[in-house]
Design an enzyme around this catalytic site. Sequence first.
Site, PDB file in Angstrom:
ATOM      1  CB  SER A  77      -0.893   0.012   1.248  1.00 24.34           C
ATOM      2  OG  SER A  77      -0.081   0.276   2.380  1.00 24.34           O
ATOM      3  CE  LYS A  78      -1.214   7.073  -2.637  1.00 30.41           C
ATOM      4  NZ  LYS A  78      -1.338   8.403  -2.914  1.00 30.41           N
ATOM      5  NE  ARG A  79       0.691   0.458   6.498  1.00 28.65           N
ATOM      6  CZ  ARG A  79       1.441  -0.580   6.842  1.00 28.65           C
ATOM      7  NH1 ARG A  79       2.511  -0.408   7.572  1.00 28.65           N
ATOM      8  NH2 ARG A  79       1.104  -1.812   6.478  1.00 28.65           N
ATOM      9  N   GLY A 124       5.329   3.161   0.571  1.00 27.10           N
ATOM     10  CA  GLY A 124       5.997   3.960  -0.453  1.00 27.10           C
ATOM     11  C   GLY A 124       5.580   3.577  -1.861  1.00 27.10           C
TER      12      GLY A 124
END
Length: 456
Positions: free
Chosen positions: A214-216, A218
């Site tokens: 996920s975005k978490r 990067g």
Amino acid sequence: MSFTAEKIVTRFAPSPTGVLHIGSLRTALYPWLYARQHNGKFVLRIEDTDRERSTPAFEENILEGLKWFGIDYDEFYRQSERGEIYKKHIDALLADGTAYVSKEEPKEIGERSEVIRFKNPNRVVTFYDEARGDISFDTTELGDFVIAKDINTPLYHLAVVVDDFEMGITHIIRGDDGISNTPRQILLQEALGAPRPSYTHMPMILAPDKTKLSKRHGALGVTEYRDEGYLPEALINFVALMGWNPGTEQELLSREDMLRLFTLEKIQKGAAVWNIDKLKWFNKQYMKKLPFVEAKEKIFAYLPESLKSFASNNTRVFEKIVPIILDHVSAFGEVKIMAENGEIEYFFEDPEYNAEGLFWKNDKNAERTRNHLVKVVKLLQGISADDFTVEAVKNTLWKYASLAGKGNVLWPLRFALSGRDKSPDPFILAEILGREVTLRRIEKAMERIDKIVRRK
Ligand code: GLU
């Protein structure tokens, strides 16, 4: 793979319920490579049957991303525009009894009381996956699954099967979340009299901690990578190798290499793991390959306004620092960070600094430091402006620095030129700044030392 003489047709079938991200880029890339390397056809199908979650903005983002990567397509469809086609097939299934209208007990008031169900033959379906071999499923547990809410509202599986049939898809290459959908889709294909395409499921991409990416972690949308100054060649190369390899150690693969080397059999079974450092490594390799003028323009684009005007007014210096900047960053967006940290401005403007910085850690004596600078100025004055190169400056100073102590001489010189604890070596700085600015900055450094000495 069984040999077929027919034209190969593959597809990318994104749902416009999110942006094009690293995973979906790969889901587009593999079937694109396969179609192009076989002179086949590549279809883009927007699966927007979920009217609530699908948006034109996401569709646009997907199209924009594909264009940026040069992933072109021969045909384009939107499921929302194909209602008549689904209806025709639902009618046929109802007519021959493989589907039926089923009366449902409404769970809530106002809920529909009829759906269209598929009459499940309840059998074991076995299909061959090019990457994983034979996969078998007993479809009994699926029951008579719902294929449409009504004649005008097909559900996902039916729409996919009808589309793959109508569009003549020969090879379905998709994410491994498609594996569990395949038996149901094969039953529907058989009921529709559609040929069975070849199946290949690509492995998941996991975050470094083996959780869902996920975005978490990067992982950004691809247009965000573009805005951060990543190059499309690097991103494509990076994602191509997440779940596939050419069977050799070769990592840097051009588009032509991929088109030559890609095979479905080499798609891995095991999950791929996301690694931002690896992406940065790829990006740096492709940055280094850029023609100088292009690299220069890209760096310029990320400079803050104040530095843009310095760079335009002093192209000689700017061109000389391009290789230094390239060496420092792994994406052009990092130029912004360099600029914010003051790592660029001093090439254009005499730096402000505290005189203490001029003293080398092993010799903080002001007089001695000043004397070294006096000597350096004398030596450098002997080089003409035209000959003020890294080599000339180094040759001129080397003997003295070796005798007097390299740190004792070169630290104050370097600091006088940059005003910073870290910078390129003083010979490089001297060439970039040129004779006049170099001598001026050393004079200024001596004045700063004088002030300290007077204060004492
Ligand atoms: N639309 C599906 C998705 O975005 C893919 C369907 C398929 O490839 O069969 O997950």
